[in-house]
Design a protein around this motif. Sequence first.
Motif, PDB file in Angstrom:
ATOM      1  N   ALA A  92       0.800  -1.111  -0.174  1.00  0.00           N
ATOM      2  CA  ALA A  92      -0.041   0.063   0.082  1.00  0.00           C
ATOM      3  C   ALA A  92       0.794   1.241   0.015  1.00  0.00           C
ATOM      4  O   ALA A  92       0.569   2.372  -0.831  1.00  0.00           O
ATOM      5  CB  ALA A  92      -0.996   0.001   1.223  1.00  0.00           C
ATOM      6  N   ALA A  93       1.828   1.265   0.922  1.00  0.00           N
ATOM      7  CA  ALA A  93       2.963   2.486   0.917  1.00  0.00           C
ATOM      8  C   ALA A  93       3.329   2.661  -0.356  1.00  0.00           C
ATOM      9  O   ALA A  93       3.812   3.950  -0.747  1.00  0.00           O
ATOM     10  CB  ALA A  93       3.592   2.490   2.144  1.00  0.00           C
ATOM     11  N   LEU A  94       4.132   1.572  -0.747  1.00  0.00           N
ATOM     12  CA  LEU A  94       4.835   1.802  -2.081  1.00  0.00           C
ATOM     13  C   LEU A  94       3.951   2.314  -3.222  1.00  0.00           C
ATOM     14  O   LEU A  94       4.424   2.871  -4.323  1.00  0.00           O
ATOM     15  CB  LEU A  94       5.629   0.372  -2.317  1.00  0.00           C
ATOM     16  N   ALA A  95       2.794   1.621  -3.350  1.00  0.00           N
ATOM     17  CA  ALA A  95       1.812   2.095  -4.331  1.00  0.00           C
ATOM     18  C   ALA A  95       1.529   3.370  -4.229  1.00  0.00           C
ATOM     19  O   ALA A  95       1.552   4.364  -5.234  1.00  0.00           O
ATOM     20  CB  ALA A  95       0.536   1.085  -4.331  1.00  0.00           C
ATOM     21  N   VAL A  96       1.143   3.907  -3.046  1.00  0.00           N
ATOM     22  CA  VAL A  96       0.563   5.279  -2.885  1.00  0.00           C
ATOM     23  C   VAL A  96       1.831   6.390  -3.220  1.00  0.00           C
ATOM     24  O   VAL A  96       1.454   7.198  -3.815  1.00  0.00           O
ATOM     25  CB  VAL A  96       0.002   5.536  -1.339  1.00  0.00           C
ATOM     26  N   ASN A  97       3.060   6.035  -2.917  1.00  0.00           N
ATOM     27  CA  ASN A  97       4.212   6.576  -3.426  1.00  0.00           C
ATOM     28  C   ASN A  97       4.758   6.407  -4.514  1.00  0.00           C
ATOM     29  O   ASN A  97       5.876   6.851  -4.969  1.00  0.00           O
ATOM     30  CB  ASN A  97       5.412   6.489  -2.196  1.00  0.00           C
ATOM     31  N   GLY A  98       4.163   5.837  -5.226  1.00  0.00           N
ATOM     32  CA  GLY A  98       4.604   5.513  -6.972  1.00  0.00           C
ATOM     33  C   GLY A  98       6.016   4.801  -7.173  1.00  0.00           C
ATOM     34  O   GLY A  98       6.489   4.618  -8.060  1.00  0.00           O
ATOM     35  N   VAL A  99       6.006   3.977  -6.010  1.00  0.00           N
ATOM     36  CA  VAL A  99       7.226   3.003  -6.013  1.00  0.00           C
ATOM     37  C   VAL A  99       6.936   1.601  -6.797  1.00  0.00           C
ATOM     38  O   VAL A  99       8.018   1.196  -7.369  1.00  0.00           O
ATOM     39  CB  VAL A  99       7.997   2.746  -4.583  1.00  0.00           C
ATOM     40  N   ILE A 100       5.891   1.064  -6.494  1.00  0.00           N
ATOM     41  CA  ILE A 100       5.539   0.087  -7.093  1.00  0.00           C
ATOM     42  C   ILE A 100       3.950   0.148  -7.664  1.00  0.00           C
ATOM     43  O   ILE A 100       3.059   0.784  -7.071  1.00  0.00           O
ATOM     44  CB  ILE A 100       5.395  -1.168  -6.141  1.00  0.00           C
ATOM     45  N   THR A 101       3.767  -0.523  -8.720  1.00  0.00           N
ATOM     46  CA  THR A 101       2.601  -0.282  -9.434  1.00  0.00           C
ATOM     47  C   THR A 101       1.803  -1.729  -9.683  1.00  0.00           C
ATOM     48  O   THR A 101       2.639  -2.592  -9.482  1.00  0.00           O
ATOM     49  CB  THR A 101       2.610   0.405 -11.005  1.00  0.00           C
ATOM     50  N   GLY A 102       0.587  -1.696 -10.010  1.00  0.00           N
ATOM     51  CA  GLY A 102      -0.161  -2.849 -10.249  1.00  0.00           C
ATOM     52  C   GLY A 102       0.097  -3.345 -11.579  1.00  0.00           C
ATOM     53  O   GLY A 102       0.720  -2.592 -12.514  1.00  0.00           O
ATOM     54  N   MET A 103      -0.769  -4.291 -11.904  1.00  0.00           N
ATOM     55  CA  MET A 103      -0.439  -4.921 -13.367  1.00  0.00           C
ATOM     56  C   MET A 103      -1.687  -3.861 -14.134  1.00  0.00           C
ATOM     57  O   MET A 103      -2.765  -3.191 -13.478  1.00  0.00           O
ATOM     58  CB  MET A 103      -1.146  -6.157 -13.298  1.00  0.00           C
ATOM     59  N   GLU A 104      -1.921  -4.160 -15.244  1.00  0.00           N
ATOM     60  CA  GLU A 104      -2.869  -3.360 -16.366  1.00  0.00           C
ATOM     61  C   GLU A 104      -4.280  -3.601 -15.861  1.00  0.00           C
ATOM     62  O   GLU A 104      -5.042  -2.875 -15.939  1.00  0.00           O
ATOM     63  CB  GLU A 104      -2.642  -3.688 -17.773  1.00  0.00           C
ATOM     64  N   ASP A 105      -4.713  -4.951 -15.272  1.00  0.00           N
ATOM     65  CA  ASP A 105      -5.953  -5.159 -14.801  1.00  0.00           C
ATOM     66  C   ASP A 105      -6.221  -4.611 -13.504  1.00  0.00           C
ATOM     67  O   ASP A 105      -7.167  -5.240 -12.946  1.00  0.00           O
ATOM     68  CB  ASP A 105      -6.337  -6.744 -15.060  1.00  0.00           C
ATOM     69  N   GLY A 106      -5.329  -3.962 -12.747  1.00  0.00           N
ATOM     70  CA  GLY A 106      -5.664  -3.496 -11.556  1.00  0.00           C
ATOM     71  C   GLY A 106      -5.115  -4.316 -10.496  1.00  0.00           C
ATOM     72  O   GLY A 106      -5.565  -3.975  -9.114  1.00  0.00           O
TER      73      GLY A 106
END
Length: 131
Positions: A92-106
């Motif tokens: 969650a923290a890495l996603a919010v801060n743009g360090v890790i992203t999800g896949m194209e399907d979310g």
Amino acid sequence: TAEITVPEGAEAVFDDVKEEHWHFPYIMAAYRLGMVQGKTEKEFRPDEQITREEAAAVVFRTLTAAGVSLEGAAGNFTDESEISAFAKEAAAALAVNGVITGMEDGSFRPADYLTRAQAAALLSRFYHLLP
């Protein structure tokens, strides 16, 4: 390459990481800094591949060890419930801060192995948060 040494008298923490192994000082240094944990209390499993959720946890712990504080609410991944408890905050923290992203399907696909391209992107984004 940077030479890592383990303090004299340091004992192996994991049964599968012996002093004579090339990776011993690296694993022990990362463990002592709080960056990595074992798969179990006594096993590190150094030859296993790393999953996306494990990589997220390692990056999050490394940023924390470097003094970077990241906060994040619950993630917005479609498979949020599949992320293991040890990696939920990190993802969650890495996603919010743009360090890790999800896949194209979310989805996050926590149990998938990290590809080399994903690792490069993760490390590049991670690097820019270091002090």
